[in-house]
Design an enzyme around this catalytic site. Sequence first.
Site, PDB file in Angstrom:
ATOM      1  N   ASP A  62       0.847  -1.187   0.000  1.00 29.78           N
ATOM      2  CA  ASP A  62       0.000   0.000   0.000  1.00 29.78           C
ATOM      3  C   ASP A  62       0.887   1.243   0.000  1.00 29.78           C
ATOM      4  OD1 ASP A  62      -2.738   1.165   0.297  1.00 29.78           O
ATOM      5  OD2 ASP A  62      -1.833   1.987   2.108  1.00 29.78           O
ATOM      6  N   THR A  95      -2.829   6.584  -4.563  1.00 33.32           N
ATOM      7  CA  THR A  95      -1.627   7.248  -4.053  1.00 33.32           C
ATOM      8  C   THR A  95      -0.395   6.875  -4.868  1.00 33.32           C
ATOM      9  OG1 THR A  95      -2.575   7.177  -1.838  1.00 33.32           O
ATOM     10  CG2 THR A  95      -0.236   7.649  -2.001  1.00 33.32           C
ATOM     11  N   THR A  96      -0.198   5.580  -5.077  1.00 26.59           N
ATOM     12  CA  THR A  96       0.975   5.122  -5.825  1.00 26.59           C
ATOM     13  C   THR A  96       0.945   5.662  -7.248  1.00 26.59           C
ATOM     14  OG1 THR A  96       1.028   3.110  -4.479  1.00 26.59           O
ATOM     15  CG2 THR A  96       2.273   3.091  -6.539  1.00 26.59           C
ATOM     16  N   ASP A 389      -9.246   0.299   1.319  1.00 25.85           N
ATOM     17  CA  ASP A 389      -9.214   0.817  -0.053  1.00 25.85           C
ATOM     18  C   ASP A 389     -10.506   0.486  -0.801  1.00 25.85           C
ATOM     19  OD1 ASP A 389      -6.719   1.816   0.405  1.00 25.85           O
ATOM     20  OD2 ASP A 389      -5.636   0.225  -0.623  1.00 25.85           O
TER      21      ASP A 389
END
Length: 549
Positions: A62, A95-96, A389
């Site tokens: 994550d 986010t990534t 998520d």
Amino acid sequence: MAKTGPIIVLDPGKERTKGNEALFMNINAAKAVAGLVQSTLGPKGMDKMLINKMGQVSMTNDGVNILKDIGIEHPAAKMVVEVARSVESTAGDGTTSSVILSAALLDKAEKLVRKGIHPSAIVKGYRIAETKALELLENSAIDVAKGDRADILKKVAMTSITGKAPDVHKEFLADLCVKAAEIVEEDGFVDVRTKIIRVVELQRRIDESEVIEGIALNTGALSRKAPKRIENPKIALLDTEIIANKTKANSVMVVSSPEERQKIIDGERNDLTAIAKKIVDTGATAVFSTKVVRGPVLEYLEKHDVFVSRPMEEKDIENVSYATGAKIIRNPKEITENDLGSADLLERDTRNGGGKTYIRGGHNSTVATIVVRGETLQHADSVDTALDDALWVIKSVIEDGKIVAGGGASEMAVALGLSAYAPKAGGYDQRVISAYADALEELPKTLIRNGGLDVIDLSLALRAEHTKNKNAGINVFTGKITDMLEAGVVDPYRVKANTIKAATEAAIMILRIDDMLRATVTREIPDAPASHMAATYNGMAPPQMNERR
């Protein structure tokens, strides 16, 4: 004319880096952040092992947890991380992707600067490209009708869970998330932070996880005599220790006989019993407290079949207050019937040691608890992260009613659309918009790379397929180009839109910096006293030469 010496404007104690040197330094810092999380993207992304100062080990893919725990120091890198976290807070996922895209945008910008294009021109072009990209993304989005959304919500959740939790359980976990979201939905809005509670239970199978319409607490009863089931309970919440009347500070009590001492003890016991009677007289049938309830109070409550919990954490008692409408009492002597909360059913489960307490229905019935079960803490934590998520992407689809094809399909569609639009802009804008489009293609390329597939061949194949099918994406499990809608791989429109916005904002923030002033940290070492000098002998002066024999 008199000559003047050099004019010193800046503090000599500050380090200054300016121009392209400062820009390239910041770009490299942002690219280094992306390098930390790039390999975690996608269903075949790798895990990172994080070891804290206490030696505790956790493994995760994550992005937000990785960026939070690694402790980034560089100021430009921190800017990228903070912007990426904004995606997490608004969309719950992406986010990534936002970090990777921002690094790709900066990499393309660096090449343009080296070719002589000013950063301001790049910023202008990136703003134009961002606006056009969001327009193209919205045009490719698919509306989700409320009556047909159950299957879509499940597919969105499964897409999010893939790679974060065991694949054999992803459909089961997706069903849990959809059920929890539907319980708490009110007028098309899903409050994931407040109304969906997750508790972890170990030494159980993942497929034993469940959704409770109400609250599940990792807190059992204080006594075995407590009732196991109470229908329509009246709930009292205490955030204080129940004690007898206190004496004044620093007071001394002197007793002259055992009888007098016993009289004092009996008086304290009567005071505590009166407090317990006050609670019972309000009609309370269950008491939850952050402190231990003991002695005469516990005896009296047990005698009247009142459920008394073990000590709870403050956040748990706040959750119970929100779900049942009970007021948190800090002076039990003043409790009234109006302070009590209500529910449909209270049950306690005595399995696994201390057991669990379930509060179902109640004052605020739009509260759900997901009981996350796992064989070990590592398993349970990975499932809990995946569920978090999944809940957020479900929230996005319910509130926006829009999805896009996953598997890199939406990014490739937007990138090709920008490439076709760039020649219309002309001048520097054309080159910058083309660079923006190339940066967007880095996301599907990263999916291919992390899947262990041929980046060049599949990228070209994906580009070619998109001339015929805008929903074509990469199936990393088969290594083929697939229609992502037919494969059930879909993402919320909000996540993709926020990724583009956040990545563009992070890139522009860094491109606008052309000067860095850093205060140097100097440590002044005080002069050591003569008694501590190396030439001394335990604080005594060394012998003189003429005194030696």
